[in-house]
Write a protein that holds these residues in place. Structure first.
Motif, PDB file in Angstrom:
ATOM      1  N   UNK A 123       0.849  -1.190   0.000  1.00 55.86           N
ATOM      2  CA  UNK A 123       0.000   0.000   0.000  1.00 55.86           C
ATOM      3  C   UNK A 123       0.888   1.244   0.000  1.00 55.86           C
ATOM      4  N   UNK A 124       0.870   1.958  -1.130  1.00 49.99           N
ATOM      5  CA  UNK A 124       1.595   3.228  -1.245  1.00 49.99           C
ATOM      6  C   UNK A 124       1.161   3.933  -2.525  1.00 49.99           C
ATOM      7  N   UNK A 125       1.518   5.197  -2.637  1.00 51.83           N
ATOM      8  CA  UNK A 125       1.233   5.951  -3.861  1.00 51.83           C
ATOM      9  C   UNK A 125       2.540   6.441  -4.456  1.00 51.83           C
ATOM     10  N   UNK A 126       2.506   6.693  -5.750  1.00 53.81           N
ATOM     11  CA  UNK A 126       3.668   7.243  -6.453  1.00 53.81           C
ATOM     12  C   UNK A 126       3.391   8.706  -6.769  1.00 53.81           C
ATOM     13  N   UNK A 161      -6.963   1.065   5.588  1.00 48.06           N
ATOM     14  CA  UNK A 161      -5.564   1.501   5.547  1.00 48.06           C
ATOM     15  C   UNK A 161      -5.188   1.956   4.140  1.00 48.06           C
ATOM     16  N   UNK A 162      -5.620   1.207   3.157  1.00 50.65           N
ATOM     17  CA  UNK A 162      -5.339   1.563   1.772  1.00 50.65           C
ATOM     18  C   UNK A 162      -6.015   2.883   1.393  1.00 50.65           C
ATOM     19  N   UNK A 163      -7.243   3.065   1.824  1.00 49.96           N
ATOM     20  CA  UNK A 163      -7.955   4.297   1.503  1.00 49.96           C
ATOM     21  C   UNK A 163      -7.330   5.512   2.184  1.00 49.96           C
ATOM     22  N   UNK A 164      -6.840   5.338   3.400  1.00 50.62           N
ATOM     23  CA  UNK A 164      -6.135   6.443   4.064  1.00 50.62           C
ATOM     24  C   UNK A 164      -4.876   6.812   3.288  1.00 50.62           C
ATOM     25  N   UNK A 165      -4.141   5.805   2.848  1.00 45.69           N
ATOM     26  CA  UNK A 165      -2.913   6.060   2.077  1.00 45.69           C
ATOM     27  C   UNK A 165      -3.224   6.734   0.745  1.00 45.69           C
ATOM     28  N   UNK A 166      -4.269   6.284   0.072  1.00 46.47           N
ATOM     29  CA  UNK A 166      -4.649   6.885  -1.212  1.00 46.47           C
ATOM     30  C   UNK A 166      -5.109   8.329  -1.020  1.00 46.47           C
ATOM     31  N   UNK A 167      -5.898   8.578   0.014  1.00 50.80           N
ATOM     32  CA  UNK A 167      -6.372   9.936   0.282  1.00 50.80           C
ATOM     33  C   UNK A 167      -5.195  10.859   0.616  1.00 50.80           C
ATOM     34  N   UNK A 168      -4.257  10.358   1.401  1.00 50.11           N
ATOM     35  CA  UNK A 168      -3.091  11.173   1.756  1.00 50.11           C
ATOM     36  C   UNK A 168      -2.194  11.409   0.548  1.00 50.11           C
ATOM     37  N   UNK A 169      -2.016  10.406  -0.278  1.00 51.04           N
ATOM     38  CA  UNK A 169      -1.111  10.524  -1.418  1.00 51.04           C
ATOM     39  C   UNK A 169      -1.702  11.183  -2.646  1.00 51.04           C
ATOM     40  N   UNK A 170      -2.999  10.975  -2.865  1.00 53.25           N
ATOM     41  CA  UNK A 170      -3.636  11.501  -4.079  1.00 53.25           C
ATOM     42  C   UNK A 170      -4.520  12.715  -3.817  1.00 53.25           C
ATOM     43  N   UNK A 171      -4.841  12.948  -2.556  1.00 52.14           N
ATOM     44  CA  UNK A 171      -5.564  14.150  -2.177  1.00 52.14           C
ATOM     45  C   UNK A 171      -7.015  14.210  -2.612  1.00 52.14           C
ATOM     46  N   UNK A 172      -7.443  15.416  -2.955  1.00 51.61           N
ATOM     47  CA  UNK A 172      -8.851  15.694  -3.266  1.00 51.61           C
ATOM     48  C   UNK A 172      -9.417  14.825  -4.388  1.00 51.61           C
ATOM     49  N   UNK A 173      -8.660  14.544  -5.450  1.00 49.36           N
ATOM     50  CA  UNK A 173      -9.244  13.667  -6.479  1.00 49.36           C
ATOM     51  C   UNK A 173      -9.669  12.298  -5.929  1.00 49.36           C
ATOM     52  N   UNK A 174      -8.895  11.750  -5.001  1.00 48.34           N
ATOM     53  CA  UNK A 174      -9.275  10.457  -4.432  1.00 48.34           C
ATOM     54  C   UNK A 174     -10.462  10.621  -3.484  1.00 48.34           C
ATOM     55  N   UNK A 175     -10.489  11.703  -2.718  1.00 44.35           N
ATOM     56  CA  UNK A 175     -11.621  11.953  -1.823  1.00 44.35           C
ATOM     57  C   UNK A 175     -12.912  12.104  -2.622  1.00 44.35           C
ATOM     58  N   UNK A 176     -12.845  12.797  -3.751  1.00 51.24           N
ATOM     59  CA  UNK A 176     -14.014  12.921  -4.633  1.00 51.24           C
ATOM     60  C   UNK A 176     -14.421  11.559  -5.175  1.00 51.24           C
ATOM     61  N   UNK A 177     -13.439  10.763  -5.564  1.00 53.37           N
ATOM     62  CA  UNK A 177     -13.689   9.408  -6.074  1.00 53.37           C
ATOM     63  C   UNK A 177     -14.369   8.559  -4.993  1.00 53.37           C
ATOM     64  N   UNK A 178     -13.912   8.685  -3.761  1.00 53.26           N
ATOM     65  CA  UNK A 178     -14.516   7.929  -2.659  1.00 53.26           C
ATOM     66  C   UNK A 178     -15.983   8.307  -2.468  1.00 53.26           C
ATOM     67  N   UNK A 179     -16.306   9.582  -2.635  1.00 57.40           N
ATOM     68  CA  UNK A 179     -17.683  10.031  -2.446  1.00 57.40           C
ATOM     69  C   UNK A 179     -18.628   9.475  -3.511  1.00 57.40           C
ATOM     70  N   UNK A 180     -18.129   9.229  -4.703  1.00 53.77           N
ATOM     71  CA  UNK A 180     -19.039   8.790  -5.775  1.00 53.77           C
ATOM     72  C   UNK A 180     -19.002   7.281  -6.037  1.00 53.77           C
ATOM     73  N   UNK A 181     -18.205   6.534  -5.291  1.00 52.75           N
ATOM     74  CA  UNK A 181     -18.136   5.084  -5.483  1.00 52.75           C
ATOM     75  C   UNK A 181     -18.364   4.347  -4.166  1.00 52.75           C
ATOM     76  N   UNK A 182     -18.668   3.077  -4.290  1.00 57.31           N
ATOM     77  CA  UNK A 182     -18.781   2.200  -3.131  1.00 57.31           C
ATOM     78  C   UNK A 182     -17.499   1.384  -3.023  1.00 57.31           C
ATOM     79  N   UNK A 183     -17.289   0.767  -1.889  1.00 59.53           N
ATOM     80  CA  UNK A 183     -16.043   0.007  -1.683  1.00 59.53           C
ATOM     81  C   UNK A 183     -15.982  -1.294  -2.478  1.00 59.53           C
ATOM     82  N   UNK A 184     -16.979  -2.149  -2.298  1.00 59.93           N
ATOM     83  CA  UNK A 184     -16.890  -3.509  -2.840  1.00 59.93           C
ATOM     84  C   UNK A 184     -18.057  -3.930  -3.731  1.00 59.93           C
TER      85      UNK A 184
END
Length: 142
Positions: free
Chosen positions: A56-59, A114-137
């Motif tokens: 789990x990490x971002x580039x 844990x993965x979602x926290x890492x993605x939100x921290x690494x990718x910022x607002x675009x990932x937070x927006x993505x989280x709002x419009x999608x479901x997990x599984x």
């Protein structure tokens, strides 16, 4: 491993819950479900391309992937793995075997946040927006 091996062990050890009626049909049904799950998992990995890792990490140049199965759910690879494990557990033709998939689900209950926290921290607002419009599984549900 418990989801796969545990189901097989239960099928051998607890013979009182073995499905005897239509067992070949149940086996084939389970294999088909497993193949569908594995197909989703492979499609998800392919869609991520170089962004797919087991760690789990971002580039720095990473972007939010929202195409293919990621259009509707954030973790289609995990959904695929759960469906695949469930399919195999059905193929074991034992009523208890599907219970073993809970161990895989519990592991994802730890990994996904844990993965979602890492993605939100690494990718910022675009990932937070993505989280709002999608479901997990599960699309439109969870």
């Amino acid at each position: 491993m418990l989801a796969y091996v545990g189901g097989a062990v239960l099928s051998v050890v607890v013979t009182s819950t073995v499905i005897r009626t239509a067992a070949p049909g149940v086996f084939i049904f389970g294999i088909v479900i497993a193949a569908v799950g594995q197909g989703l998992r492979l499609r998800s990995v392919r869609e991520l391309g170089q962004s797919f890792t087991f760690k789990v990490h971002t580039a720095t140049d990473q972007r939010v992937v929202s195409s293919g199965p990621y259009r509707l759910i954030r973790h289609p690879s995990y959904t695929g793995a759960l469906v695949c494990a469930f399919g195999f557990s059905i193929a074991y033709t034992n009523w208890l075997a599907p219970l073993m998939v809970a161990f895989l689900a519990l592991g994802y209950c730890v990994r996904i946040p844990a993965e979602e926290r890492a993605m939100a921290a690494g990718l910022g607002q675009p990932y937070l927006d993505y989280m709002r419009r999608t479901k997990r599984l599960v699309p439109f549900v969870f």
